[in-house]
Design a protein around this motif. Structure first.
Motif, PDB file in Angstrom:
ATOM      1  N   ALA A 169      73.910  26.289  -6.807  1.00  0.00           N
ATOM      2  CA  ALA A 169      73.012  27.443  -6.871  1.00  0.00           C
ATOM      3  C   ALA A 169      73.772  28.730  -6.582  1.00  0.00           C
ATOM      4  O   ALA A 169      73.508  29.771  -7.201  1.00  0.00           O
ATOM      5  CB  ALA A 169      71.861  27.257  -5.886  1.00  0.00           C
ATOM      6  N   ALA A 170      74.723  28.666  -5.650  1.00  0.00           N
ATOM      7  CA  ALA A 170      75.518  29.857  -5.327  1.00  0.00           C
ATOM      8  C   ALA A 170      76.381  30.287  -6.514  1.00  0.00           C
ATOM      9  O   ALA A 170      76.519  31.489  -6.799  1.00  0.00           O
ATOM     10  CB  ALA A 170      76.397  29.585  -4.113  1.00  0.00           C
ATOM     11  N   GLU A 171      76.994  29.324  -7.194  1.00  0.00           N
ATOM     12  CA  GLU A 171      77.803  29.645  -8.374  1.00  0.00           C
ATOM     13  C   GLU A 171      76.937  30.245  -9.470  1.00  0.00           C
ATOM     14  O   GLU A 171      77.336  31.203 -10.144  1.00  0.00           O
ATOM     15  CB  GLU A 171      78.502  28.391  -8.874  1.00  0.00           C
ATOM     16  N   LEU A 172      75.749  29.695  -9.662  1.00  0.00           N
ATOM     17  CA  LEU A 172      74.849  30.209 -10.692  1.00  0.00           C
ATOM     18  C   LEU A 172      74.457  31.655 -10.401  1.00  0.00           C
ATOM     19  O   LEU A 172      74.425  32.495 -11.303  1.00  0.00           O
ATOM     20  CB  LEU A 172      73.601  29.330 -10.788  1.00  0.00           C
ATOM     21  N   ARG A 173      74.167  31.950  -9.145  1.00  0.00           N
ATOM     22  CA  ARG A 173      73.805  33.331  -8.797  1.00  0.00           C
ATOM     23  C   ARG A 173      74.970  34.276  -9.090  1.00  0.00           C
ATOM     24  O   ARG A 173      74.784  35.364  -9.634  1.00  0.00           O
ATOM     25  CB  ARG A 173      73.407  33.424  -7.332  1.00  0.00           C
ATOM     26  N   LEU A 174      76.194  33.872  -8.730  1.00  0.00           N
ATOM     27  CA  LEU A 174      77.368  34.710  -8.971  1.00  0.00           C
ATOM     28  C   LEU A 174      77.618  34.878 -10.466  1.00  0.00           C
ATOM     29  O   LEU A 174      77.855  35.985 -10.955  1.00  0.00           O
ATOM     30  CB  LEU A 174      78.590  34.081  -8.303  1.00  0.00           C
ATOM     31  N   ASN A 175      77.568  33.782 -11.217  1.00  0.00           N
ATOM     32  CA  ASN A 175      77.864  33.841 -12.643  1.00  0.00           C
ATOM     33  C   ASN A 175      76.782  34.552 -13.445  1.00  0.00           C
ATOM     34  O   ASN A 175      77.030  34.995 -14.575  1.00  0.00           O
ATOM     35  CB  ASN A 175      78.064  32.418 -13.184  1.00  0.00           C
ATOM     36  N   ALA A 176      75.584  34.663 -12.883  1.00  0.00           N
ATOM     37  CA  ALA A 176      74.477  35.331 -13.577  1.00  0.00           C
ATOM     38  C   ALA A 176      74.482  36.838 -13.373  1.00  0.00           C
ATOM     39  O   ALA A 176      73.622  37.529 -13.930  1.00  0.00           O
ATOM     40  CB  ALA A 176      73.145  34.755 -13.098  1.00  0.00           C
ATOM     41  N   GLU A 177      75.439  37.362 -12.631  1.00  0.00           N
ATOM     42  CA  GLU A 177      75.413  38.760 -12.216  1.00  0.00           C
ATOM     43  C   GLU A 177      75.253  39.724 -13.389  1.00  0.00           C
ATOM     44  O   GLU A 177      74.496  40.698 -13.302  1.00  0.00           O
ATOM     45  CB  GLU A 177      76.689  39.096 -11.428  1.00  0.00           C
ATOM     46  N   ARG A 178      75.953  39.477 -14.489  1.00  0.00           N
ATOM     47  CA  ARG A 178      75.878  40.376 -15.648  1.00  0.00           C
ATOM     48  C   ARG A 178      74.658  40.094 -16.522  1.00  0.00           C
ATOM     49  O   ARG A 178      74.341  40.878 -17.428  1.00  0.00           O
ATOM     50  CB  ARG A 178      77.146  40.267 -16.495  1.00  0.00           C
ATOM     51  N   TRP A 179      73.982  38.976 -16.264  1.00  0.00           N
ATOM     52  CA  TRP A 179      72.815  38.600 -17.069  1.00  0.00           C
ATOM     53  C   TRP A 179      71.520  39.032 -16.400  1.00  0.00           C
ATOM     54  O   TRP A 179      70.671  39.666 -17.001  1.00  0.00           O
ATOM     55  CB  TRP A 179      72.766  37.082 -17.245  1.00  0.00           C
ATOM     56  N   HIS A 180      71.404  38.629 -15.122  1.00  0.00           N
ATOM     57  CA  HIS A 180      70.199  38.924 -14.345  1.00  0.00           C
ATOM     58  C   HIS A 180      70.577  38.856 -12.870  1.00  0.00           C
ATOM     59  O   HIS A 180      71.236  37.907 -12.443  1.00  0.00           O
ATOM     60  CB  HIS A 180      69.094  37.907 -14.647  1.00  0.00           C
ATOM     61  N   ARG A 181      70.166  39.822 -12.097  1.00  0.00           N
ATOM     62  CA  ARG A 181      70.504  39.849 -10.674  1.00  0.00           C
ATOM     63  C   ARG A 181      69.410  39.151  -9.860  1.00  0.00           C
ATOM     64  O   ARG A 181      68.322  39.691  -9.677  1.00  0.00           O
ATOM     65  CB  ARG A 181      70.697  41.292 -10.189  1.00  0.00           C
ATOM     66  N   PHE A 182      69.725  37.966  -9.409  1.00  0.00           N
ATOM     67  CA  PHE A 182      68.812  37.248  -8.533  1.00  0.00           C
ATOM     68  C   PHE A 182      68.942  37.820  -7.123  1.00  0.00           C
ATOM     69  O   PHE A 182      70.052  38.114  -6.662  1.00  0.00           O
ATOM     70  CB  PHE A 182      69.126  35.759  -8.534  1.00  0.00           C
ATOM     71  N   ALA A 183      67.839  37.956  -6.433  1.00  0.00           N
ATOM     72  CA  ALA A 183      67.838  38.585  -5.117  1.00  0.00           C
ATOM     73  C   ALA A 183      68.707  37.834  -4.124  1.00  0.00           C
ATOM     74  O   ALA A 183      69.436  38.424  -3.333  1.00  0.00           O
ATOM     75  CB  ALA A 183      66.412  38.705  -4.590  1.00  0.00           C
ATOM     76  N   ASP A 184      68.633  36.515  -4.170  1.00  0.00           N
ATOM     77  CA  ASP A 184      69.402  35.682  -3.248  1.00  0.00           C
ATOM     78  C   ASP A 184      69.471  34.269  -3.793  1.00  0.00           C
ATOM     79  O   ASP A 184      68.892  33.962  -4.849  1.00  0.00           O
ATOM     80  CB  ASP A 184      68.778  35.689  -1.836  1.00  0.00           C
ATOM     81  N   ILE A 185      70.182  33.391  -3.092  1.00  0.00           N
ATOM     82  CA  ILE A 185      70.332  32.011  -3.554  1.00  0.00           C
ATOM     83  C   ILE A 185      68.994  31.291  -3.548  1.00  0.00           C
ATOM     84  O   ILE A 185      68.715  30.450  -4.420  1.00  0.00           O
ATOM     85  CB  ILE A 185      71.361  31.263  -2.680  1.00  0.00           C
ATOM     86  N   SER A 186      68.129  31.638  -2.597  1.00  0.00           N
ATOM     87  CA  SER A 186      66.812  30.991  -2.517  1.00  0.00           C
ATOM     88  C   SER A 186      66.000  31.222  -3.788  1.00  0.00           C
ATOM     89  O   SER A 186      65.279  30.329  -4.241  1.00  0.00           O
ATOM     90  CB  SER A 186      66.038  31.507  -1.304  1.00  0.00           C
ATOM     91  N   SER A 187      66.124  32.416  -4.377  1.00  0.00           N
ATOM     92  CA  SER A 187      65.380  32.689  -5.608  1.00  0.00           C
ATOM     93  C   SER A 187      65.923  31.862  -6.767  1.00  0.00           C
ATOM     94  O   SER A 187      65.159  31.390  -7.622  1.00  0.00           O
ATOM     95  CB  SER A 187      65.437  34.178  -5.949  1.00  0.00           C
ATOM     96  N   VAL A 188      67.248  31.652  -6.791  1.00  0.00           N
ATOM     97  CA  VAL A 188      67.836  30.773  -7.806  1.00  0.00           C
ATOM     98  C   VAL A 188      67.320  29.357  -7.627  1.00  0.00           C
ATOM     99  O   VAL A 188      66.905  28.687  -8.591  1.00  0.00           O
ATOM    100  CB  VAL A 188      69.377  30.794  -7.714  1.00  0.00           C
ATOM    101  N   GLU A 189      67.320  28.881  -6.407  1.00  0.00           N
ATOM    102  CA  GLU A 189      66.855  27.522  -6.112  1.00  0.00           C
ATOM    103  C   GLU A 189      65.383  27.347  -6.466  1.00  0.00           C
ATOM    104  O   GLU A 189      64.974  26.264  -6.906  1.00  0.00           O
ATOM    105  CB  GLU A 189      67.102  27.194  -4.644  1.00  0.00           C
ATOM    106  N   ALA A 190      64.591  28.398  -6.291  1.00  0.00           N
ATOM    107  CA  ALA A 190      63.167  28.303  -6.618  1.00  0.00           C
ATOM    108  C   ALA A 190      62.972  28.059  -8.113  1.00  0.00           C
ATOM    109  O   ALA A 190      62.146  27.216  -8.516  1.00  0.00           O
ATOM    110  CB  ALA A 190      62.443  29.576  -6.189  1.00  0.00           C
TER     111      ALA A 190
END
Length: 228
Positions: free
Chosen positions: A113-134
Motif C-alpha cells: 500500500a505504501a508503494e502504491l501511494r508513492l507511485n500514484a503521486e503523479r496520477w492521484h494524491r492519496f491523503a495517506d496510506i490508510s486511504s489507499v488501503e480503504a
C-alpha cells in the motif's frame, strides 16, 4: 455489466495497453488520446514497468481490438491519425481512485500500500496510506454481483516488512510463480531509476507541448521512433 476477469481475464499485452492509456491520460493529458505509435512507446518504457516488454505495433493493435470488444477502450478520430482513449473506470465498474491503483498494479506488478501511494503521486494524491488501503479493501471485498474481487492481498514474502497487493484483472494469481519481494523494494526506486523516471517525465512534457503546438498549427507531429 462491468468487465468480469473471471470469464475474460486480460492477457499481459492487453493489461499493459490498458494501463498505459490510463497512465498517460493522467501524466501527459495534453498528448492524450494516444496514437498507436505513442502508445507503443509507453508500453515499452524501461522504467515504471514490471515486466519490461518489447511489443511491436501489431501486438498493440491486436490488444486494442480485443479491448474495444470488451468496451475498455474507445477509438477517437484525429486529423490524420486514429487515437485511442481508455474506458477503465466505467468499463471495469470502479471509481477513479480504484482505477489508478489497479492500473499501477498492472504496470508494476504486486506492490505494498505504501508503494502504491508513492507511485500514484503523479496520477492521484492519496491523503495517506490508510486511504489507499480503504480502496484496496473495497476492491478485495467487491460483491459477486459486480464481478467479484479485483485485488488480493498476497502472503507476506520472507524478509518483507509488509504484504503486497496484486490485481486479479488478469485472472487468479499463481503464488508459486511470483518472485520474492526484493529487500530494497520497500524503499521505492533507486537513484538511477528516479533519474530515468524524471527524464522520461520531462520528455513526456515536451512531447505534450509539441503535440499542442502542432494542433494549433494544424499539422501532424512526426512520430517518435520506438524506444530500444
Amino acid at each position: 455489466m462491468p468487465f468480469d476477469p473471471r470469464s475474460t481475464p486480460l492477457n499481459p499485452v492487453q493489461a499493459r495497453v490498458l494501463a498505459t492509456l490510463m497512465e498517460k491520460a493522467r501524466t501527459v493529458p495534453d498528448s492524450y488520446p494516444l496514437s498507436v505509435n505513442a502508445l507503443l512507446n509507453g508500453c515499452n518504457q524501461k522504467s515504471s514497468r514490471d515486466p519490461v516488454m518489447e511489443l511491436d505495433e501489431g501486438d498493440v493493435q491486436q490488444a486494442l481490438d480485443d479491448l474495444l470488444r470488451q468496451s475498455l477502450v474507445t477509438p477517437v478520430s484525429g486529423n490524420r491519425t486514429q487515437r485511442w482513449e481508455h474506458n477503465f473506470p466505467r468499463g471495469v465498474g470502479v471509481p477513479e481512485q480504484s482505477a489508478v491503483l489497479l492500473s499501477l498494479l498492472l504496470l508494476r506488478g504486486p506492490q505494498t500500500a505504501a508503494e502504491l501511494r508513492l507511485n500514484a503521486e503523479r496520477w492521484h494524491r492519496f491523503a495517506d496510506i490508510s486511504s489507499v488501503e480503504a480502496f484496496l479493501d473495497e476492491l478485495q471485498e467487491r460483491s459477486e454481483e459486480k464481478g467479484g474481487p479485483l485485488v488480493v492481498l498476497l502472503p507476506r514474502a520472507p524478509g518483507a516488512r509488509e504484504p503486497r497487493w496484486a490485481t486479479l484483472l488478469g485472472g487468479p494469481i499463481d503464488l508459486s510463480a511470483l518472485p520474492a519481494a526484493p529487500a530494497a523494494r520497500a524503499a521505492a526506486s533507486s537513484g538511477a531509476e528516479q533519474r530515468i523516471a524524471a527524464l522520461e517525465a520531462r520528455v513526456e512534457q515536451l512531447e505534450a507541448q509539441l503535440h499542442a503546438l502542432c494542433q494549433q498549427l494544424g499539422v501532424e507531429p512526426t512520430s517518435a521512433p520506438t524506444q530500444d
